[in-house]
Design a protein around this motif. Sequence first.
Motif, PDB file in Angstrom:
ATOM      1  N   GLY A 111      11.614  51.924 -13.803  1.00 44.37           N
ATOM      2  CA  GLY A 111      13.043  51.666 -13.717  1.00 44.37           C
ATOM      3  C   GLY A 111      13.686  51.424 -15.065  1.00 44.37           C
ATOM      4  N   GLU A 112      14.481  50.371 -15.137  1.00 43.32           N
ATOM      5  CA  GLU A 112      15.224  50.049 -16.359  1.00 43.32           C
ATOM      6  C   GLU A 112      14.300  49.695 -17.522  1.00 43.32           C
ATOM      7  N   PHE A 113      13.117  49.189 -17.220  1.00 44.07           N
ATOM      8  CA  PHE A 113      12.147  48.865 -18.273  1.00 44.07           C
ATOM      9  C   PHE A 113      11.878  50.096 -19.134  1.00 44.07           C
ATOM     10  N   ALA A 114      11.693  51.245 -18.494  1.00 36.13           N
ATOM     11  CA  ALA A 114      11.416  52.488 -19.231  1.00 36.13           C
ATOM     12  C   ALA A 114      12.562  52.826 -20.167  1.00 36.13           C
ATOM     13  N   ASN A 115      13.783  52.657 -19.718  1.00 37.97           N
ATOM     14  CA  ASN A 115      14.948  52.941 -20.551  1.00 37.97           C
ATOM     15  C   ASN A 115      15.079  51.937 -21.701  1.00 37.97           C
ATOM     16  N   SER A 116      14.825  50.680 -21.402  1.00 34.89           N
ATOM     17  CA  SER A 116      14.981  49.632 -22.409  1.00 34.89           C
ATOM     18  C   SER A 116      13.951  49.733 -23.518  1.00 34.89           C
TER      19      SER A 116
END
Length: 121
Positions: A111-116
């Motif tokens: 999720g957002e972890f990958a983007n961050s």
Amino acid sequence: MVRELEHAKASIILVRGNDNKIRGFHNSGSHRTNRIAYAPSGNAPKGFTCRFRGWNYGTDGTLNFVPQDDLFPELDLSYNGLTPVATDLWEGSVFINLDPKPEETLAEFLGEFANSYAGFF
């Protein structure tokens, strides 16, 4: 390469096929479930051969060759390949999911972890 997943009591083969795709399989043949790969790493351009019967599996997991195939008259090669596991790449690392068809992709799971953290590792 072979990876032992002690917590899951599983041995996994990771291979980059001739098509450059990384695939994962349980490290056991479809006949008697004997171990297929023994060395932690190496080059297997033609696949893997079971030491028990000599069955040969391609780097895509397909069963390619069975010596004395007359002993197995009903054997369907297309049904007896190596058992796959899901593999995916993120930031240069290979991730393994023992479920060959997981409910969510690695990108969905991260999720957002990958983007961050993209480019961080």
